[in-house]
Enzyme design. Structure first.
Site, PDB file in Angstrom:
ATOM      1  N   GLY A 199       0.795  -1.204   0.000  1.00 37.53           N
ATOM      2  CA  GLY A 199       0.000   0.000   0.000  1.00 37.53           C
ATOM      3  C   GLY A 199       0.830   1.257   0.000  1.00 37.53           C
ATOM      4  N   MET A 200       2.063   1.200   0.515  1.00 42.02           N
ATOM      5  CA  MET A 200       2.898   2.382   0.651  1.00 42.02           C
ATOM      6  C   MET A 200       4.070   2.434  -0.316  1.00 42.02           C
ATOM      7  SD  MET A 200       1.612   4.284   3.057  1.00 42.02           S
ATOM      8  CE  MET A 200       0.461   4.151   4.427  1.00 42.02           C
ATOM      9  N   GLY A 201       4.393   1.331  -0.977  1.00 40.93           N
ATOM     10  CA  GLY A 201       5.537   1.352  -1.867  1.00 40.93           C
ATOM     11  C   GLY A 201       5.694   0.064  -2.643  1.00 40.93           C
TER      12      GLY A 201
ATOM     13  N   LYS B 290      13.315  -0.686  -2.015  1.00 39.76           N
ATOM     14  CA  LYS B 290      11.962  -0.233  -1.701  1.00 39.76           C
ATOM     15  C   LYS B 290      11.822   1.218  -2.135  1.00 39.76           C
ATOM     16  CE  LYS B 290      10.377  -0.994   2.446  1.00 39.76           C
ATOM     17  NZ  LYS B 290      10.183  -0.850   3.919  1.00 39.76           N
TER      18      LYS B 290
ATOM     19  N   ASP C 256       7.283  -5.575  15.468  1.00 39.97           N
ATOM     20  CA  ASP C 256       6.454  -6.277  14.480  1.00 39.97           C
ATOM     21  C   ASP C 256       7.097  -7.605  14.089  1.00 39.97           C
ATOM     22  OD1 ASP C 256       4.140  -6.482  12.951  1.00 39.97           O
ATOM     23  OD2 ASP C 256       5.031  -5.512  11.193  1.00 39.97           O
TER      24      ASP C 256
END
Length: 352
Positions: free
Chosen positions: A32-34, A50, A144
């Site tokens: 979603g971000m990259g 990335k 995480d």
């Protein structure tokens, strides 16, 4: 299946040809971000790069979080991670390059081949205890640790994706009421006191990860992330099927009170006794060959956002209320890419 190359229409046609001096050869994965690309250095070394989506490059808070991710990843020794080779968080399209590490994640290996046998689970535990010691002693909390963020490399496990990690001296703080992670692998304090999360949260996540690796499921399971969160905070872990030699250690890792969990150094001492004086050399699964199939996008600290432990990676929003009311106020918003989900927060680029 070969890598997906940039030529084409739609989103792929918008991919840049270069990140800094590195020509981007093919897509390894998108989130979603990259997007994570396969690239090569001038010497021919394979890299995973990335590149942040253009719309997020305009967000100052996102840039700050991406800058923090790069800094956290650089602090940690390359012995237990995918080392950062280069990065430009200030560019028009922020990017970070790490070494490409062949090998599946724990999540992929368990899905494809089933749980690890007891001796390999013990070896995995020892490698991850060393990795956490390395991460924590430079002042970083990963926050995480989960099956899709650990690579089974030939020389031992590698911890990846520092997208929501936090250096202890960071002045950047999560927005009020924001809490990010993957519920089956989050510690109770991540739901109750997200601003006060410390190294012990990674030890709790290690316990949950070892249950998944050795049984094929997590210690807390439900289709609902709300229920999983409640179980993590209140219920006893389901440890059926965990190898006897690891059961006491995992029970201590999953203590509800952070102060009751062992440190990585204490884990290493216990595991040294479990493994004996002559432990076997690390033996990872057969490395994936990029020319024969799509390289996995987990060779970067922004790995695949797979479903793990029966619950997808989830962006959850909660306050700092007592646990029962906390669960009522949670809001889960899974972000999906194809059949996979990712966890996303500000500067986190889950899934790539």
């Amino acid at each position: 299946m070969p890598p997906v190359h940039r030529a084409g229409t739609g989103a792929e046609s918008k991919d840049p040809e270069y990140a800094g001096q590195y020509r981007l050869e093919a897509r390894l994965g998108a989130g979603g971000m990259g997007v994570v690309h396969l690239a090569r250095s001038a010497s021919g070394r394979r890299l995973a790069v990335k590149v942040v989506h253009a719309e997020y490059a305009e967000d100052p808070e996102f840039r700050a979080r991406f800058r923090q991710e790069v800094a956290a990843a650089r602090r940690v020794s390359g012995a237990f991670t995918a080392p950062v080779v280069d990065a430009d968080p200030e560019g028009s399209r922020p990017w970070m390059a790490t070494l490409y590490i062949p090998g599946p994640t724990i999540a992929e290996h368990v899905k494809r081949s089933g749980p690890l046998p007891p001796d390999e689970t013990v070896q995995l535990a020892a490698g991850l205890a060393e990795a956490l010691r390395d991460i924590h002693r430079v002042g970083v909390v990963h926050r995480d640790l989960k099956p899709s963020n650990v690579l089974l490399a030939a020389d031992g496990p590698k911890v990846i994706d520092f997208g929501i990690s936090r250096p202890s001296d960071s002045e950047l703080r999560t927005e009020t009421g924001q809490l990010i992670g993957t519920p089956p692998f989050m510690a109770p304090e991540q739901f109750q006191r997200p601003r006060a999360v410390g190294p012990a949260a990674d030890v709790f996540a290690l316990g949950s990860l070892l249950v998944h690796a050795s049984t094929g499921r997590g210690p807390f399971e439900s289709e609902s992330p709300y229920i999983v969160a409640y179980q993590v905070v209140h219920d006893e872990a389901d440890l059926a099927g965990v190898p006897d030699e690891l059961l006491p250690l995992i029970q201590r890792c999953l203590a509800k009170n952070p102060e009751d969990r062992p440190t990585p150094d204490a884990l290493m001492t216990v595991l040294r006794a479990v493994r004996g004086p002559h432990p076997p050399a690390p033996r990872g699964p057969v490395p994936l060959v990029p020319q024969q199939r799509t390289p996995e996008p987990h060779s970067l600290p922004g790995g695949r956002g797979e479903q793990a432990g029966g619950v997808t990676d989830t962006h959850v929003k909660a306050g700092s209320e007592p646990a029962p009311r906390l669960i009522e106020g949670m809001k889960a918003e899974p972000e999906r890419v194809g059949d996979e989900a990712e966890s996303v927060l500000g500067g986190s680029v889950g899934g790539g």
